[in-house]
Design an enzyme around this catalytic site. Structure first.
Site, PDB file in Angstrom:
ATOM      1  N   ASP A   1      -1.413   6.429   6.520  1.00 33.18           N
ATOM      2  CA  ASP A   1      -2.553   5.635   6.053  1.00 33.18           C
ATOM      3  C   ASP A   1      -2.862   4.629   7.155  1.00 33.18           C
ATOM      4  OD1 ASP A   1      -4.237   3.747   4.937  1.00 33.18           O
ATOM      5  OD2 ASP A   1      -2.998   3.348   3.176  1.00 33.18           O
TER       6      ASP A   1
ATOM      7  N   LYS B   1     -12.743  -1.422   6.567  1.00 29.41           N
ATOM      8  CA  LYS B   1     -12.094  -2.483   7.335  1.00 29.41           C
ATOM      9  C   LYS B   1     -12.537  -2.444   8.790  1.00 29.41           C
ATOM     10  CE  LYS B   1      -8.438  -2.035   4.069  1.00 29.41           C
ATOM     11  NZ  LYS B   1      -8.641  -3.285   3.334  1.00 29.41           N
TER      12      LYS B   1
ATOM     13  N   TRP C   1       0.821  -1.209   0.000  1.00 29.75           N
ATOM     14  CA  TRP C   1       0.000   0.000   0.000  1.00 29.75           C
ATOM     15  C   TRP C   1       0.851   1.253   0.000  1.00 29.75           C
ATOM     16  CZ3 TRP C   1      -4.275  -0.941  -2.058  1.00 29.75           C
ATOM     17  CH2 TRP C   1      -4.934  -2.150  -1.835  1.00 29.75           C
TER      18      TRP C   1
HETATM   19  C1  LIG Z   1      -3.584   0.035   4.084  1.00 34.75           C
HETATM   20  C2  LIG Z   1      -4.442   0.219   2.881  1.00 34.75           C
HETATM   21  N1  LIG Z   1      -4.348   1.359   2.173  1.00 34.75           N
HETATM   22  C3  LIG Z   1      -5.103   1.576   1.090  1.00 34.75           C
HETATM   23  C4  LIG Z   1      -5.997   0.630   0.630  1.00 34.75           C
HETATM   24  C5  LIG Z   1      -6.817   0.923  -0.581  1.00 34.75           C
HETATM   25  O1  LIG Z   1      -8.082   1.255  -0.162  1.00 34.75           O
HETATM   26  P1  LIG Z   1      -9.288   1.550  -1.134  1.00 34.75           P
HETATM   27  O2  LIG Z   1      -9.690   0.242  -1.727  1.00 34.75           O
HETATM   28  O3  LIG Z   1     -10.324   2.125  -0.217  1.00 34.75           O
HETATM   29  O4  LIG Z   1      -8.841   2.512  -2.160  1.00 34.75           O
HETATM   30  C6  LIG Z   1      -6.131  -0.561   1.352  1.00 34.75           C
HETATM   31  C7  LIG Z   1      -7.077  -1.551   0.944  1.00 34.75           C
HETATM   32  O5  LIG Z   1      -7.681  -2.239   0.684  1.00 34.75           O
HETATM   33  C8  LIG Z   1      -5.320  -0.772   2.485  1.00 34.75           C
HETATM   34  O6  LIG Z   1      -5.406  -1.918   3.173  1.00 34.75           O
END
Ligand SMILES: Cc1ncc(COP(=O)(O)O)c(C=O)c1O
Length: 361
Positions: free
Chosen positions: A171, A195, A101
């Site tokens: 994040d 989540k 991520w």
């Molecule tokens: C730590 C983290 N950041 C970002 C994301 C991306 O999120 P989204 O699907 O809401 O764009 C995820 C997702 O699944 C994640 O676990």
């Protein structure tokens, strides 16, 4: 009705009390004669829903007054772009890459300026969090970026980097509200709700006032400017209204549970049960470095692809769902967010024990 123990990484398990309340209010929200889903986002009842949600979130996280709270769309992924677009004044940002991520966020930021990966743990398949104690940051960095809990590799920062005057951006998608955090340590905190907080479709951004600036990269779409969203109190266009309502119910639920300190205790207990089992197991092993283990996402393997697949399939017949690891890592992953009861982790550990006895000599 039969409910399973859902170990999905997201969208993920929600508190049953919240789902029951949402169901009971589905046709008639508190005497309005309509569902929240059918309601104007400019109506009085919705104004109350979003204002209460913000107030409860502020209380839970003890968010200081000089931070704005936004309920946005676009997922955490949209913030990968919005953050550099809004915060890059010098067009320089330092990224700590500790998993897929943060790597994705780093790649996206490179589209907009001089994003620098100052340290990475990709050398060991992101199984650990890089040492942040002695990092040197770019003196002209507009921000330092981390993903505090990497959902796929199951790592969490045991310690935050000290970035001095450079704003720290985090994040927290997969650890949002799982434990207390000191909001003042950060310039911007954000995450997708799907989540630990609510349904997919809501992204929460908590941003310090001085980072909400008119001077953004010139091509930044109006809707992605924090100034736009702050001025309109997240109502610049139609927000993810029903999702915000569910987040609000979850905030109330968290307060009833005793708040974030109580959640942290419960989460530590659940995680310890699973990690203690893994540490003594002759069949299963955890894949993340011990010091950096996540309380929320627990990846593990048997060492055999066939046994992994068999484990996931048999677990499903026991009502233990969505244990397959992320496609980029394989093996298994148990996500044990706030709403996963201790009984769910106990059932998982019991099944792992039985499976181990059946498959080791
Ligand atoms: C730590 C983290 N950041 C970002 C994301 C991306 O999120 P989204 O699907 O809401 O764009 C995820 C997702 O699944 C994640 O676990």
């Amino acid at each position: 009705m039969s409910r399973v123990y859902n170990f999905s990484a997201g969208p993920a398990v929600l508190p049953e009390e919240v789902l029951v309340q949402a169901a009971s209010e589905m046709l008639d929200y508190q005497g309005c004669g309509m569902s929240v889903m059918e309601m104007s986002h400019r109506s009085k009842p919705f104004a109350q829903i979003i204002e209460t949600a913000e107030a409860d979130l502020r209380e839970l996280m003890q968010i200081p007054d000089n931070y704005q709270v936004l309920f946005l769309q676009g997922g955490a992924t949209q913030q990968f772009a919005a953050i550099p677009m809004n915060l890059m004044q010098n067009k320089v940002a330092d990224y700590i890459v500790s998993g897929s991520w943060s790597k994705k966020a780093f790649k996206e930021a490179k589209l907009y300026g001089d994003a620098r990966c100052i340290v990475s743990s990709e050398d060991e398949n992101f199984s650990y969090v890089p040492d942040v104690a002695n990092l040197s940051f770019s003196p002209d960095a507009d921000y330092v970026y981390i993903c505090q809990n990497e959902t796929i590799y199951g790592t969490r920062y045991p310690q935050l980097p000290d970035t001095g005057d450079i704003p720290l951006v985090t994040d927290v998608s997969s650890m949002f509200l799982s434990e207390p955090m000191n909001v003042s340590d950060f310039g911007l905190i954000y995450g997708g709700a799907q989540k630990n907080i609510g349904p997919a479709g809501v992204t929460i951004v908590i941003i310090r006032d001085d980072l909400v600036r008119e001077e953004v990269l010139p091509f930044t779409p109006s809707i992605m400017r924090y100034t736009t969203q702050v001025a309109a109190k997240s109502l610049s266009n139609t927000p993810p209204a029903y999702g915000i309502y569910i987040c609000g119910l979850v905030f109330k639920w968290l307060k009833e549970q005793g708040g974030l300190a109580a959640m942290a205790q419960r989460n530590e207990k659940k995680a310890a049960l699973l990690y203690d089992f893994l540490d003594q197991s002759k069949l299963f092993s955890g894949t993340a470095r011990k010091e950096d283990r996540s309380l929320m996402n627990v990846p593990f393997v048997t060492g055999s692809d066939e046994l992994d697949a068999l484990f996931v399939a048999e677990a499903k017949t026991r009502g233990l769902e969505s244990l397959k690891g992320h496609r980029s890592v394989g093996g298994m992953r148990a996500s044990i967010y706030n709403a996963m009861p201790l009984a769910g982790v106990e059932a998982l550990v019991q099944f792992m024990d039985e499976f181990e006895k059946a498959h080791t000599k």
